[in-house]
Design a protein around this motif. Sequence first.
Motif, PDB file in Angstrom:
ATOM      1  N   SER A   1       0.758  -1.285   0.070  1.00 31.62           N
ATOM      2  CA  SER A   1      -0.105  -0.049  -0.038  1.00 31.62           C
ATOM      3  C   SER A   1       0.923   1.398   0.055  1.00 31.62           C
ATOM      4  O   SER A   1       0.349   2.388  -0.210  1.00 31.62           O
ATOM      5  N   ILE A   2       2.285   1.028   0.385  1.00 31.82           N
ATOM      6  CA  ILE A   2       2.998   2.291   0.384  1.00 31.82           C
ATOM      7  C   ILE A   2       3.674   2.332  -0.812  1.00 31.82           C
ATOM      8  O   ILE A   2       4.097   1.532  -1.644  1.00 31.82           O
ATOM      9  N   SER A   3       3.747   3.778  -1.319  1.00 34.86           N
ATOM     10  CA  SER A   3       4.331   4.038  -2.702  1.00 34.86           C
ATOM     11  C   SER A   3       5.493   5.074  -2.399  1.00 34.86           C
ATOM     12  O   SER A   3       5.456   5.887  -1.652  1.00 34.86           O
ATOM     13  N   SER A   4       6.269   5.179  -3.553  1.00 36.28           N
ATOM     14  CA  SER A   4       7.327   6.091  -3.360  1.00 36.28           C
ATOM     15  C   SER A   4       6.905   7.413  -3.341  1.00 36.28           C
ATOM     16  O   SER A   4       7.159   8.514  -2.799  1.00 36.28           O
ATOM     17  N   GLY A   5       5.632   7.663  -4.351  1.00 34.35           N
ATOM     18  CA  GLY A   5       5.044   8.952  -4.118  1.00 34.35           C
ATOM     19  C   GLY A   5       4.651   9.444  -2.901  1.00 34.35           C
ATOM     20  O   GLY A   5       4.814  10.563  -2.613  1.00 34.35           O
ATOM     21  N   ASN A   6       4.005   8.717  -2.142  1.00 28.20           N
ATOM     22  CA  ASN A   6       3.555   8.911  -1.072  1.00 28.20           C
ATOM     23  C   ASN A   6       4.566   9.299  -0.122  1.00 28.20           C
ATOM     24  O   ASN A   6       4.353  10.372   1.038  1.00 28.20           O
ATOM     25  N   LEU A   7       5.503   8.543   0.151  1.00 27.14           N
ATOM     26  CA  LEU A   7       6.747   8.797   0.999  1.00 27.14           C
ATOM     27  C   LEU A   7       7.285   9.954   0.766  1.00 27.14           C
ATOM     28  O   LEU A   7       7.673  11.064   1.645  1.00 27.14           O
TER      29      LEU A   7
ATOM     30  N   SER B   1      12.649   6.955  -0.150  1.00 26.51           N
ATOM     31  CA  SER B   1      11.383   6.913  -0.497  1.00 26.51           C
ATOM     32  C   SER B   1      11.431   7.048  -2.073  1.00 26.51           C
ATOM     33  O   SER B   1      10.368   6.242  -2.699  1.00 26.51           O
TER      34      SER B   1
ATOM     35  N   THR C   1       5.826  12.616  -0.635  1.00 19.06           N
ATOM     36  CA  THR C   1       4.927  13.753  -0.409  1.00 19.06           C
ATOM     37  C   THR C   1       5.149  14.038   1.263  1.00 19.06           C
ATOM     38  O   THR C   1       4.814  14.959   1.791  1.00 19.06           O
ATOM     39  N   PHE C   2       5.226  12.800   1.962  1.00 18.27           N
ATOM     40  CA  PHE C   2       5.534  12.848   3.315  1.00 18.27           C
ATOM     41  C   PHE C   2       6.516  13.747   3.608  1.00 18.27           C
ATOM     42  O   PHE C   2       6.466  14.658   4.736  1.00 18.27           O
TER      43      PHE C   2
ATOM     44  N   ASP D   1       7.208   0.232  -5.626  1.00 19.59           N
ATOM     45  CA  ASP D   1       5.888   0.231  -5.684  1.00 19.59           C
ATOM     46  C   ASP D   1       5.340  -1.272  -5.929  1.00 19.59           C
ATOM     47  O   ASP D   1       5.974  -1.869  -6.612  1.00 19.59           O
TER      48      ASP D   1
ATOM     49  N   SER E   1      12.627   0.875   4.395  1.00 20.32           N
ATOM     50  CA  SER E   1      11.781   1.217   5.148  1.00 20.32           C
ATOM     51  C   SER E   1      12.714   1.429   6.546  1.00 20.32           C
ATOM     52  O   SER E   1      12.337   2.383   7.584  1.00 20.32           O
TER      53      SER E   1
END
Length: 480
Positions: free
Chosen positions: A18-24, A84, A26-27, A89, A105
């Motif tokens: 569920s984790i994507s490099s894009g989300n990371l 990230s 963005t974080f 993905d 991670s």
Amino acid sequence: MNTPCSNIPDSIVVIFKSISSGNLLTFFGLIIALLIPFAIFLIDNSNKTEEEKDFAKVERAVILERVMHVRILIITIFVGGIASLLFIDNMPCELTNIILNFIYSVIIIITTMIIMWIIKDIVLWMLSSTKADNTESFCFKKWKEYLEKIDDQDFYDTWNRIFGNKKLPEALQPAYLSIFFERSITKKPSEEYVRYRIIYNNFNNVQIYNPSVLKTVIDNIAINSSSIFLLNKIRNGCGLDGDFDILMDYLNKRLQKDNNNQETEIIIKDFLFNGIRHFFNEPTKEKAFVNAIPVSWKLNSLLQRPNNISKIIATFYPSLVIYLLGKQDGKNIWFLEHINTSVVGNIVDDNLNERLLADICEIYDNSYRIILAKDNQTPEQKLIEDYQRLEPRYFANSSIYTIIMDKNGKESTRESERRQYDNTLKIINFIFPDIITNRNHINNMQKEIKKQLKEQPENYRLQRLSTIYKIISDYLPKDR
């Protein structure tokens, strides 16, 4: 055959997928966006005077280096961002992918913890800055960390800006000064002098006469030729409401603690006696200054408990006598007497004869004069000649010595005078130990005086010398 994912709990697999490099990314972008207003708030120096802006430059350095930890923050964001970006993905169930994503991670978690630690420091700084100043506050601890590690090349500008701040919290000044002196006293004398100039130049911004601040300065300053100009600046600015007493008390405790002859000589010669000369034309300040001389420094303390300080004062006392002799004008005798008595000590109980003490100091004001006789002239003749050239002295009781006759017409001395002479000569032994105990020299002086008196029987100075050397001869221990 089991796949790698079959050996991992489904919940973990779901999380990883569920984790994507894009989300990371963005974080991390959100974290940066959160830090920007914090940074602007912390280092904003609008609505400040130029002096406050100078101080703010140092404060900004403290914030960036010790609160925001900018170097660590940049590296952390960069490393976390790379991890990230590389995060795989929709991770396929392959061992290599699982290992790589696990490593990424771990990196992301560690960098996130570091960023949270930095945010915690920022929040604590902001909370601490709204509270009363004290050395246990989070803000000051960060200042201390920064100042203790500051490079020598930045030392002058940094401390000049700190002490140049007119709003430097008085409660923190002792702590700032302690850090400053700790980094100063390890330097060469020339570097020490330059560093002490920082306080000298910003003297009006430091609450130097606050007892805590003054004690910090006296306890930490290196007492040498590099610092005496700063000590004299402190002395000259003392008020009449007890500043001299506090300053002298702190110096006394410092000298007794160190028990260093070189330090004591500098304080006596370049601080105390220099101060007496400096304040001479300000009678009110002069009286306050000499009244603050500690009891243990005075010459009469040599009769009870001789200490290192009073012994060194004894070596410089003749120069004071000659100075006062040159300053008398017939109208200031009370003033000269007050200065002299303040150094000699309490004579109300008649334990010393100031007249005898001053006379011998005038004769031997330079202990080397005894060997400076001219050709065809004995040292004793030279001493007598120089003494007769001196101006009449009015302080320390200048009247001629009196010889008391007993009922049989023989010379005698009252018991009180005998005690005074004996005590005075004990002090003279500290001042001129190698001269006043020289029995051969004393005998030669008496012979020369007697010889000259035959030629000038009415010479007041010779009569005075005759009595002085009779006292010395009679009351010195016979085995000397």
